[in-house]
Design an enzyme around this catalytic site. Structure first.
Site, mmCIF file in Angstrom:
data_model
loop_
_atom_site.group_PDB
_atom_site.id
_atom_site.type_symbol
_atom_site.label_atom_id
_atom_site.label_comp_id
_atom_site.label_asym_id
_atom_site.label_seq_id
_atom_site.Cartn_x
_atom_site.Cartn_y
_atom_site.Cartn_z
ATOM 1 N N GLY A 315 -8.808 3.479 -4.329
ATOM 2 C CA GLY A 315 -7.766 4.498 -4.287
ATOM 3 C C GLY A 315 -6.407 3.851 -4.096
ATOM 4 N N ALA A 316 -6.387 2.825 -3.246
ATOM 5 C CA ALA A 316 -5.161 2.070 -2.974
ATOM 6 C C ALA A 316 -5.566 0.797 -2.231
ATOM 7 C CB ALA A 316 -4.183 2.895 -2.155
ATOM 8 N N ASN A 319 -2.321 -4.760 0.267
ATOM 9 C CA ASN A 319 -1.733 -6.094 0.158
ATOM 10 C C ASN A 319 -0.415 -6.134 0.925
ATOM 11 O OD1 ASN A 319 -3.737 -6.539 -2.086
ATOM 12 N ND2 ASN A 319 -2.376 -5.091 -3.115
ATOM 13 N N GLU A 352 -2.322 3.058 3.844
ATOM 14 C CA GLU A 352 -2.066 1.671 3.437
ATOM 15 C C GLU A 352 -0.987 1.031 4.298
ATOM 16 O OE1 GLU A 352 -4.278 0.493 1.573
ATOM 17 O OE2 GLU A 352 -5.073 2.457 1.113
ATOM 18 N N HIS A 355 -2.216 -0.260 7.561
ATOM 19 C CA HIS A 355 -2.910 -1.544 7.435
ATOM 20 C C HIS A 355 -1.980 -2.746 7.654
ATOM 21 C CE1 HIS A 355 -7.042 -0.854 6.411
ATOM 22 N NE2 HIS A 355 -6.775 -0.093 5.367
#
Length: 940
Positions: A315-316, A319, A352, A355
């Site tokens: 989904g994503a 990085n 994200e 993260h």
């Protein structure tokens, strides 16, 4: 006047006569099979640590010769041995080497003398580990440079350094190179120590044609003409110390909406759709940084980009400094993107970005502890988004989306613990990225927050991140940070036991609150909750459980501080001065457990739910009651008759959260009913009538987000199960496709195809072919599965086989083809099993097809379907390799479902028939009155 009265009476007669049917979905993904190599061989030796990588890559995206879709690579890896060794173990996959050498890192200006590695002693193609032997022993503490020149493949499977494409406004195919390295695919782009604990810095240089641009994790520091005509070398700043799986780079013709620090990248045609994610992304990143007292831009990377990739398997992806997304997960068009999709995009952005702290800055030491990354990201997906988008009531949505959904999986033998030491193979790694690590991880974290209190919880996270920055972490590190801020009056003494029982054990408890007949005491006991009695799961497990409750006497559904800890093997009895009528445990479902009560208590709860304003029982707890009842009845902990009697309160319910639990529960029963849904359709129309009448089709300025979401669900179910008014209005909207309000499009598109034929499908298909909004394109293609005729079912299946549906979307489109209409299950199974080899090619392997077959089989309701599955498996399972175990497991699932239906579905059918019968009697009584009135009018 008489004519008008006559018309009104006739219309009333007709409305009483209208009724109908239809239905929804369920997944049953089996765990992947594992490989045969010794498990310990999948892990790298820790005898050597990488310090830094210097990587140069040159992809071939434009050439027409044999080099097309390959890349040249060169890497220098600085390493330091921990022990004297003559062997270097690292990961490499699908790379061909022309230079493979090493040297001791020189001091000062000394010129190194490269030494070739001896012939490769060992390559294990199961583990991707290459063992290189050195001429001389490498010394402890001495820095060495490993140097490799190689070529690799840019495949189209969305892993490693891969190729993607799109067609621009001039109908030209545009190619790009992008990356997806998690969990074990960096090794396909460069030789590496490809495990999360081996952190290092990275210097990246990308050589690209002048028509392309590039982006990587960090800021570009230079771009200069290369020695190759027409090409430039783009050089990027050194990354922070990080794991290989979060390195990323993109070579494309994308354009960016950006300021000095933050940017959103997409194909040029989609630039206008980047505004929302640009706005919300900057805000969420800043707010999470404030909450953690650790601003993102102080972590060692001074920029953040988010990129929308046409072909993207996840989904994503988180990085560091270059987040990558599916286009539908990042791009918003104000006129077409639904509120639900907008919320999903904001939530994925928050996930994200979280993260950056939980996963990138502090990383799980190994994938056994994936929840340390994904649990926190899923937690902030809701509570981080809520920092910015505070009108979506995400704290409520969390319960039905995350807690209740993972409880189903975690009550089966096929589950795994949050911290799973048995994690070695690629299949194990895939398993760890399941709803246990995400949903249960976030649920456990939320439970701890309510145990500790929000201020102590926040402070502990700040300290945890600062202490373990740029390092890898284990669960006990997190627990220590929590304990240091966990007050004694909030059961710190039980913190280790609570932590261990929910992270190292599988499953969760069923707490029984047994009220005494005089209502003056309640005894709490526990056992593990299991949906199936004999599936091999360990029923003896018990847990250390924080207990909250509210009663009719204090009626407090706000205070989520635990009253006591329920310990394994103990009964805890709470006494009350005045007798209780009812008790409801697990306030706002802050604990990870189900609750059962005495029949008297359940009936008192039913009475309370039918009272004004549901007796102020919190909507999360109403949802909890609904979800618990469905599952307790399914597992034979309460009778279906009792459960269905309590659930009759839904006739009064007009809130999204309880109805989401209800639709999830009814979904399982509707699947088991197969095509026999006439009485069920009448039942659903009756239960949803108040919500349907309140919400209708028309959105108003007063609607909350949850009202808008409930309207979508209620319309979907009402139309699917034969509401004549719902179908009529949806068809009217479908007849003017260009003006359908965006938040009801899913229902309108589906009804149009379900109730229509080829002309309706062609209309929607043509809209799909010209669509330029990613979220709308997804909505359109996922509506294709609503068709019902065999010709159209075959047509949609052939679309899945073709390139018109991207590989990443094939599974979801195919899923709708057998979930939107129960009648489609057998026809779709026949198509899949007839063309399974072509489907394997289209979807990228037999594992994907085995999962499709397993998911279809989970919806079987007849012996013949089971026989057909056995026949197919017997003839073809050998072609599926290790995925044959998924097919075998599917047989067991079908058999269990058939046995369950034989034992329990009769009660539900009888209840529906009796309820429908009484409704018919009532309708006939009303009709009789109307006809008598009509006769009187005619006599006049």
């Amino acid at each position: 006047m008489s004519a008008l009265r006559l018309a009104i009476l006739v219309a009333a007669c007709l409305s009483l006569a209208s009724a109908g049917t239809r239905q929804l979905q369920q997944d049953n993904v089996q765990p992947p099979a594992t490989l045969a190599t010794d498990l310990g061989d999948y892990r790298l030796s820790v005898s050597i640590n990488p310090v830094s990588y210097n990587i140069t890559l040159r992809p071939y995206l434009l050439v027409d010769d044999t080099k097309r879709f390959t890349f040249d690579g060169e890497v220098w890896i600085e390493v330091i041995p921990n022990v004297s060794t003559a062997s270097v173990y690292l990961h490499s996959k699908n790379l061909t080497y022309s230079v493979s050498e090493y040297w001791a890192k020189p001091t000062g200006v000394a010129v190194p003398t490269p030494v070739k590695f001896n012939a490769i002693n060992e390559t294990n193609y199961d583990t991707d580990i290459v063992m290189l032997s050195t001429v001389n022993t490498l010394s402890v503490g001495q820095a060495y440079i490993l140097h490799f020149v190689y070529t690799g493949l840019m495949e189209d499977d969305m892993h490693g350094f891969y190729r993607s494409s799109y067609v621009d406004d001039n109908n030209e195919t545009k190619w790009l190179g992008s990356t997806q390295f998690q969990t074990n695919h960096a090794r396909r782009a460069f030789p590496s120590f490809d495990e999360p604990q081996f952190k290092a810095t990275f210097n990246v240089t990308l050589r690209r044609h002048y028509t392309f641009n590039t982006v990587s994790n960090t800021r570009q520091v230079s771009s200069t003409p290369s020695t190759e005509a027409g090409y430039f070398d783009d050089v990027y700043a050194t990354t922070p110390k990080m794991s290989t799986y979060i390195l990323a780079f993109i070579i494309s013709e994308f354009t960016a909406r950006k300021d000095e620090q933050f940017g959103v990248l997409a194909r040029p045609e989609y630039y206008s759709q980047t505004q929302y994610s640009y706005n919300v992304g900057r805000k969420i990143l800043a707010e999470i940084g404030k909450y953690l007292n650790l601003d993102y831009y102080t972590l060692g990377n001074d920029k953040m980009d988010m990129a929308a990739i046409p072909d993207f398997s996840a989904g994503a992806m988180e990085n560091w400094g270059l987040l990558t997304y599916r286009e539908r997960s990042l791009l918003v068009d104000e006129s077409a993107t639904t509120l639900a999709s907008r919320q999903s995009i904001a939530a994925v952005v928050a996930h994200e970005q979280a993260h950056m702290w939980f996963g990138d800055l502090v990383t799980c030491q190994w994938w056994s502890y994936t929840w340390l990354n994904e649990g926190f990201a899923r937690y902030f997906q809701y509570f981080g988004t809520a920092f910015v988008e505070n009108e979506w009531e995400l704290e409520k949505q969390f319960v039905v989306d995350q807690i209740q959904s993972v409880m189903a999986m975690d009550s089966l033998n096929a589950t795994n613990p949050l911290s799973d030491e048995n994690t070695y193979t690629p299949a194990h790694l895939s398993r760890m990225f399941n709803s246990i690590s995400y949903n249960k991880g976030a649920t456990f974290i939320r439970m701890i927050e309510h145990l500790m209190g929000p201020a102590s919880f926040q402070k502990s996270l700040q300290e945890y991140l600062k202490q373990y920055s740029y390092q890898s972490a284990r669960p006990e590190y997190l627990l220590k940070s929590w304990q240091q801020n966990w007050s004694e009056d909030r059961f710190n003494a039980s913190s280790q036991l609570i932590f261990d029982s929910f992270t190292t054990q599988v499953g969760y408890p069923l707490v029984t609150a047994n009220m005494a007949t005089d209502g003056k005491s309640v005894s709490f006991t526990q056992k593990r909750f299991l949906l199936k009695a004999n599936d091999g799961a360990d029923a003896s497990l018990e847990y250390t459980v924080p207990i909250t409750y509210s009663t009719n006497l204090n009626n407090n559904f706000v205070n989520t501080t635990p009253k006591f800890i329920l310990n394994p093997g103990r009964t805890t009895t709470v006494t009350f001065t005045n007798p209780l009528t009812w008790i409801i445990a697990n306030v706002q479902q802050t604990g990870y457990y189900r609750v059962n009560y005495t029949e008297t208590n359940w009936r008192a709860i039913r009475t309370a739910l039918f009272a004004a304003n549901w007796t102020n029982i919190h909507e999360i707890n109403r949802a909890q009651v609904v979800d618990d009842l469905f599952n307790l009845a399914r597992a034979s902990n309460v009778s279906y008759n009792l459960a269905l009697e309590v659930l009759e309160y839904l006739e009064t319910e007009i809130n999204y959260i309880p109805w989401t639990s209800a639709f999830n529960g009814f979904n399982y029963l509707s699947i088991r009913l197969g095509n026999d849904t006439n009485n069920f359709g009448s039942y659903i129309q009756s239960l949803t009538n108040k919500a349907y009448q309140k919400l209708g089709f028309n959105e108003t300025a007063a609607d909350s987000a949850l009202d808008i979401y409930l309207r979508t669900k209620v319309l979907s179910w009402a139309c699917r199960y034969g509401s004549a008014d719902c179908i009529r209005q949806a068809k009217n909207y479908f007849n003017s496709l260009s003006t359908v309000p965006k938040n009801i499009r899913a229902t309108v598109y589906c009804v149009g195809l379900r109730e229509g034929g080829t002309a309706e499908f062609d209309a929607l298909y043509q809209k799909f072919k010209t669509e330029t909004v990613a979220t709308e394109e997804t909505l359109l293609q996922n509506s294709f599965g609503c068709v019902k005729t065999n010709d159209l079912i075959t047509r949609v299946f052939n679309l899945v086989l073709s390139d018109e549906i991207r590989r990443q979307d094939k599974s979801s489109v195919l899923t709708t083809l057998y979930t939107e209409n129960n009648e489609n299950v057998s026809p779709v199974f026949a198509l899949v099993t007839k063309d399974f080899e072509a489907l394997a090619t289209a979807m990228g392997g037999y594992s994907a097809v085995a999962t499709v077959i397993s998911n279809i089989a989970s919806r079987f309701t007849e012996q013949k379907q089971y026989d057909d599955l056995q026949t197919f498996n017997k003839a073809n399972s050998a072609k599926f390799g290790s995925s044959a175990s998924t097919l075998t497991a599917a047989e067991a699932t079908v058999l269990e479902n058939l046995q369950w239906s034989e034992a329990k579905l009769g009660v539900f059918r009888t209840y529906l028939a009796e309820r429908n019968g009484s409704a018919i009697v009532s309708a006939f009584s009303a009709l009789t009155v109307l006809l008598m009135a009509l006769a009187t009018l005619l006599r006049q």
